[in-house]
Write a protein that holds these residues in place. Structure first.
Motif, PDB file in Angstrom:
ATOM      1  N   UNK A 169       1.190   6.639 -11.755  1.00 43.60           N
ATOM      2  CA  UNK A 169       1.460   5.507 -12.788  1.00 43.60           C
ATOM      3  C   UNK A 169       0.324   4.614 -12.373  1.00 43.60           C
ATOM      4  N   UNK A 170       0.119   3.575 -13.303  1.00 38.25           N
ATOM      5  CA  UNK A 170      -0.993   2.646 -13.105  1.00 38.25           C
ATOM      6  C   UNK A 170      -0.490   1.677 -11.811  1.00 38.25           C
ATOM      7  N   UNK A 171      -1.306   0.716 -11.797  1.00 37.90           N
ATOM      8  CA  UNK A 171      -1.210  -0.336 -10.591  1.00 37.90           C
ATOM      9  C   UNK A 171       0.039  -0.974 -10.583  1.00 37.90           C
ATOM     10  N   UNK A 172       0.799  -0.951  -9.229  1.00 42.19           N
ATOM     11  CA  UNK A 172       2.058  -1.870  -9.157  1.00 42.19           C
ATOM     12  C   UNK A 172       1.650  -3.007  -9.728  1.00 42.19           C
ATOM     13  N   UNK A 173       0.749  -3.811  -9.312  1.00 36.72           N
ATOM     14  CA  UNK A 173       0.552  -5.294  -9.579  1.00 36.72           C
ATOM     15  C   UNK A 173       0.677  -5.746 -11.168  1.00 36.72           C
ATOM     16  N   UNK A 184       0.805  -1.364   0.189  1.00 38.49           N
ATOM     17  CA  UNK A 184       0.063  -0.043   0.090  1.00 38.49           C
ATOM     18  C   UNK A 184       0.753   1.342  -0.061  1.00 38.49           C
ATOM     19  N   UNK A 185       2.085   1.186   0.913  1.00 40.98           N
ATOM     20  CA  UNK A 185       2.930   2.489   0.893  1.00 40.98           C
ATOM     21  C   UNK A 185       4.111   2.325   1.174  1.00 40.98           C
ATOM     22  N   UNK A 186       5.084   2.793   0.452  1.00 44.85           N
ATOM     23  CA  UNK A 186       6.572   2.841   0.668  1.00 44.85           C
ATOM     24  C   UNK A 186       7.145   4.169   0.993  1.00 44.85           C
ATOM     25  N   UNK A 187       7.677   4.354   1.931  1.00 45.06           N
ATOM     26  CA  UNK A 187       8.306   5.531   2.499  1.00 45.06           C
ATOM     27  C   UNK A 187       9.793   5.339   2.564  1.00 45.06           C
ATOM     28  N   UNK A 188      10.727   6.496   2.201  1.00 42.73           N
ATOM     29  CA  UNK A 188      12.035   6.575   2.547  1.00 42.73           C
ATOM     30  C   UNK A 188      12.249   7.881   2.857  1.00 42.73           C
ATOM     31  N   UNK A 189      12.997   7.870   4.164  1.00 43.16           N
ATOM     32  CA  UNK A 189      13.578   9.178   4.479  1.00 43.16           C
ATOM     33  C   UNK A 189      14.963   9.157   4.807  1.00 43.16           C
ATOM     34  N   UNK A 247       7.898   8.725  -1.485  1.00 39.15           N
ATOM     35  CA  UNK A 247       6.559   8.183  -1.081  1.00 39.15           C
ATOM     36  C   UNK A 247       5.741   7.598  -2.295  1.00 39.15           C
ATOM     37  N   UNK A 248       5.383   6.292  -2.116  1.00 37.14           N
ATOM     38  CA  UNK A 248       4.750   5.877  -3.098  1.00 37.14           C
ATOM     39  C   UNK A 248       3.301   5.343  -2.419  1.00 37.14           C
ATOM     40  N   UNK A 249       2.261   5.547  -2.972  1.00 32.72           N
ATOM     41  CA  UNK A 249       0.970   5.177  -2.339  1.00 32.72           C
ATOM     42  C   UNK A 249      -0.039   4.542  -3.434  1.00 32.72           C
ATOM     43  N   UNK A 250      -0.856   3.505  -2.882  1.00 32.57           N
ATOM     44  CA  UNK A 250      -1.834   3.077  -3.685  1.00 32.57           C
ATOM     45  C   UNK A 250      -3.038   2.660  -2.742  1.00 32.57           C
ATOM     46  N   UNK A 301      -0.713   4.190  -8.790  1.00 37.19           N
ATOM     47  CA  UNK A 301       0.261   4.492  -7.553  1.00 37.19           C
ATOM     48  C   UNK A 301       0.708   5.729  -7.845  1.00 37.19           C
ATOM     49  N   UNK A 302       0.451   6.548  -6.679  1.00 34.23           N
ATOM     50  CA  UNK A 302       1.130   8.109  -6.721  1.00 34.23           C
ATOM     51  C   UNK A 302       2.215   8.018  -6.288  1.00 34.23           C
ATOM     52  N   UNK A 303       3.168   8.810  -6.892  1.00 36.29           N
ATOM     53  CA  UNK A 303       4.824   9.167  -6.418  1.00 36.29           C
ATOM     54  C   UNK A 303       5.022  10.479  -6.099  1.00 36.29           C
TER      55      UNK A 303
END
Length: 866
Positions: A220-224, A163-168, A191-194, A201-203
């Motif tokens: 972009x389209x779905x990560x799946x 669902x979400x990947x976050x890097x700081x 941050x990448x969220x769906x 998927x929002x970037x």
């Protein structure tokens, strides 16, 4: 009682699991599993996993795991111990989606990841890991037998959703082991969220590449779809990339995102300063274009090349001095409806302040894309600069290979000097009314270019014909050129005054004679220069040229019907034949130079059977009174890298012959100078002398020229000579016998020595005494010179010793002219009749102091002694 029992039972059913979970959470020690986790990683990868910080576990329907201070070992050959370090890693998953076969990761957080990707000198990456072979375990003997395919287990069918990947505060570096260069990508925020497995998927990325910040935002389209899950329909893209004030957007969709097929995208970009993007492309030199914009629509239609539509590139005012000195762009526009349509071009700029423009159309861009078939590529361009205009119109059959060129070229230049800013700052000659036209094509065999139907006009000069240049290991120029008139004087005058701003000096047909000073300050030590000839250029290319000029104006003279055939091959130059009607004479000959050797042999032949002196002097000198015809016969051969070296070993002959000539005494004085006045005392400097014959022939061998014929017979004096000229040291070794006809035929032999630039005249003491005494004795017998010296001479030699006239020499005009002409027949002067002696003056009436005429010896001897 029964309801109460049911409620109690239900409470127990609910409370027991909750109590169990609470007891498990209270008694679970995650740190106890660290060794087991590290061992499992070591067994799978062969590398150490260090879990230095605590492990936290959050229970619930969405359990979470937090691990702090994690390090994964690098390859043994790596540049640092750890391949990856993380300050913390958090993972949260959902329990309920597991019931439907989906592994749902709600959230992944990476805190301060520091990842190093690198290769060694052989290109092997540190991310390549393999499970180590256990000690004592037998190596696999071969591939296992193929087992019957079984239905995948339920776990194998589970789908992954993040669902979400976050890097700081992250860093990813790549180090090339071959070049030892490191590229660093810093990730302050990613941050990448769906919302769901099937939602876009929002970037949102804020990063820097080697310290140069950029951003990427969008959807972009779905990560799946990228993870291999099947899906249908377009995969959308809507991204915006920003860096250094530049902005680029990509909008559209891709039917098959994993293969990149079926895309339909619109790309737009705006760049305030293109050079500011150079840090992102370190191996690409970007021009400093400003206000740059780009737009294009690209679609995959299943063909070998994409379909490009609505292509447009624009650039605003830009200083391009770094690329082309002096170039400033005002506007550039390139556009095309699609790759099958012509490209429109419009440009406005200045070159060192001179306005430059270009506009027109070129063939479609599709001709340069892979898989494009052959088709004529049209060209229709107009170029303008500083009032000049040039056009190119035609087609190119195969533009990718630059073959099949057929272009009509034309140019009109009102003033060539106005184009000086375009010539690198060099001053071009101020030639007015320049026009040019030709047909340009490539060569049918090999590479090169050809110009046909050349028509060039430079003021009063013109040139027509054809030319081609064949490229290869040795380029070759082949040309057939002709002209009605080449005014070299006007062209050279324009070149001399190029950029000076001074008006061209007026030219007249007959220039006034300018005496040449006998001595020049700082004159050179040699007349024949020892400067190396520029022969290296003969080896640079080959040539075959035919040239025909109806008229050539040079040095104020007009040369007509000039023709030459020039051949240059492997450094060997041959001009044979060449013919020209020079002022007053047709001249023919040949020239050959073998520049392929260090000491090149040179051969020159010149023949002019009838040089009209009146026309020659009128063309070059003017103001001198001359009449008659001369013959020139020159055939010389030498070897050397400089004129002086060639002269040192010169072989061949030079012959000059003429009879019954009238020559202005000023011209004789200009050419012979002090030598002529020393030989002929009191020679007049005005008026005209009749020259019965002029015969000169030198035969040279090894740089020593022997005088086979040397006679200059005028109405005043007759000068005969013998001896040698040493061309190497430029020394004169001549014996001249001047005979003064007005002095009773008296001759006093002299030697002409010294060098070409510093000749000297001395009395020949061995032969002078007899000549003087004989002349004086003869004069006394004839009564022509009644002097004491004459009487003494007469007493010494007897009155019968002289006849009153010198004996005629064996080398008369006819003989000398024949030698000078190389045995050919030609005009000779009529035999010279002896002049009657002047009557004796009447006896004087006892004058107190008799006046006697000056003795010729008193005039000549002091001069010859100089």
């Amino acid at each position: 009682m029964r309801l109460r029992t049911v409620l109690i039972a239900a409470g127990v059913v609910v409370a027991l699991p909750i109590a169990g979970i609470a007891i498990f959470a209270a008694t679970f020690d995650a740190d106890a599993y660290k060794p087991r986790i590290a061992a499992a990683v070591k067994e799978a990868t062969g590398r150490e996993l260090a879990l230095k910080g605590p492990i936290g576990l959050k229970l619930g329907l969405s359990p979470g795991l937090r691990v702090e201070d994690v390090a994964f070992a690098n390859a043994p050959w790596g540049s640092r111990p750890e391949m990856a370090r993380l300050r913390a890693l958090e993972v949260e998953v959902s329990i309920l989606p597991l019931l439907s076969g989906t592994l749902q990761v709600n959230r992944v957080v990476l805190v301060s990841p520091d990842i190093l990707l690198e290769t060694d000198a052989d290109g092997r990456g540190n991310w390549e890991v393999a499970a180590p072979t256990r000690q004592g375990a037998p190596a696999p003997a071969g591939p296992a037998p193929t087992a019957p395919s079984a239905e995948p287990s339920p776990s194998a069918q589970r789908e992954l959703f993040v669902g979400e990947v976050t890097v700081t505060d992250g860093t990813i570096a790549f180090r090339d082991g071959r070049t030892r260069q490191t590229t660093t990508l810093s990730l302050p925020r990613f941050a990448a969220r769906a919302e769901s497995r099937t939602s876009p998927l929002s970037l949102d990325l804020e990063a820097s590449l080697n310290g140069n910040a950029f951003s990427l935002k969008g959807m972009v389209g779905p990560l799946a779809r990228l993870l291999g899950t099947r899906g249908t329909g377009p995969w959308p893209i809507d991204l915006t990339l920003g860096a250094e004030g530049a902005r680029a957007t990509v909008k559209g969709s891709v039917a098959e995102p994993l293969t990149g097929k079926g895309f339909d995208l619109a790309v737009e970009a705006s760049v305030p300063d293109l050079s500011r993007l150079s840090p992102f492309l370190p191996n690409v030199s970007l021009p400093p274009a400003r206000d740059l914009s780009l737009s294009v629509q690209a679609a995959d239609r299943g063909g070998p090349i994409p379909e490009l539509r609505a292509l447009a590139v624009r650039a605003g005012a830009s200083d391009l001095e770094a690329i082309v000195p002096g170039l400033r762009l005002a506007r550039l526009e390139v556009s095309a409806p699609d790759v099958r349509s012509p490209v429109r071009l419009a440009l406005a700029a200045t070159m060192r302040g001179a306005p430059v423009s270009a506009e027109g159309t070129l063939g479609p861009l599709g001709a340069f894309l892979p898989g494009a078939g052959p088709a004529p590529w049209p060209v229709d361009l107009r170029l303008g600069a500083a009032g000049a205009e040039a056009t190119a119109k035609g087609t190119i059959a195969r533009p990718r290979a630059a073959q099949g060129i057929d272009l009509a070229l034309a140019a009109t230049i009102p003033d060539l000097a106005a184009l000086s800013p375009l010539a690198g700052g060099a001053s071009l000659p101020a030639i007015k009314g320049v026009t040019f036209s030709a047909r340009a094509s490539d060569l049918r065999t090999g590479s090169g270019a050809a110009l046909r139907d050349i028509a060039l006009k430079l003021g009063e000069s013109d040139l027509e014909g054809s030319a081609e240049v064949a490229l290869g290991a040795r380029p070759k120029l082949t040309a057939d050129l002709r002209s009605r008139k080449i005014d070299a004087d006007a062209l050279l005058a324009a070149m001399d005054g190029a950029g000076s701003g001074q008006p061209e000096p007026a030219r007249s047909g007959a220039a006034s004679p300018t005496p040449v000073p006998a001595q020049r300050a700082g004159r050179e030590a040699r007349l024949i220069p020892d400067t190396p000839l520029p022969l290296a250029g003969l080896k640079a290319a080959d040539a075959s040229i035919r040239l025909a000029l109806a008229e050539l104006v040079f040095g104020g003279a007009s040369y007509r019907e000039a023709q030459a055939t020039v051949a240059l091959e492997a450094g060997r130059l041959k001009v044979d034949p060449f013919r020209v009607t020079a002022p007053g004479a047709p001249v023919s000959g040949s020239l050959s130079v073998d520049g392929s050797t260090d000491q090149p042999p040179v051969a020159l032949v010149l023949r002019a059977p009838a040089i009209d002196l009146r026309q020659l002097i009128a063309a070059f000198g003017g103001g001198y009174r001359v009449n008659g015809t001369l013959e020139l016969d020159l055939d010389l051969r030498g070897r050397g890298a400089s004129p002086a070296a060639m002269a040192s070993g010169l072989a061949g002959h030079v012959g000059l012959a003429g009879a019954n000539l009238d020559i202005d005494n000023r011209l004789i004085d200009l050419v012979a100078g002090e030598v002529w006045r020393a030989l002929v005392p009191g020679a007049p400097r005005d008026g005209v002398s009749n020259v019965r014959c002029l015969a000169v022939r030198f035969d040279s061998q090894g740089g020593t020229a022997d005088a086979r014929a040397f006679l200059f017979d005028t109405s005043l004096a007759r000068v005969a000579g013998t001896g040698q000229v040493l061309l190497g040291p430029e020394q004169l070794r001549l014996r001249l016998v001047p005979t003064l006809k007005l002095a009773g035929g008296m001759s006093v032999p002299v030697t002409l020595g010294g060098t070409f630039l510093a000749p000297s005249v001395r009395v020949d003491a061995a032969g002078a005494a007899g000549s003087v005494v004989g002349a004086l004795a003869g004069g006394a017998a004839a009564g022509a010179m009644q002097t004491p010296l004459g009487g003494i001479a007469g007493a010494l030699v007897g009155r019968q010793a002289g006849s009153g006239a010198a004996a005629a020499p064996a080398d008369d005009c006819a003989t000398q002219l024949a030698i000078a002409r190389g045995g050919r027949q030609g005009p000779v002067p009529a035999p010279e009749t002896a002049a009657a002696p002047a009557p004796a003056p009447p006896p004087a009436q006892a004058p107190a102091q008799p006046q006697r005429p000056a003795n010729p010896l008193q005039q000549i001897l002091p001069r010859l002694g100089r």
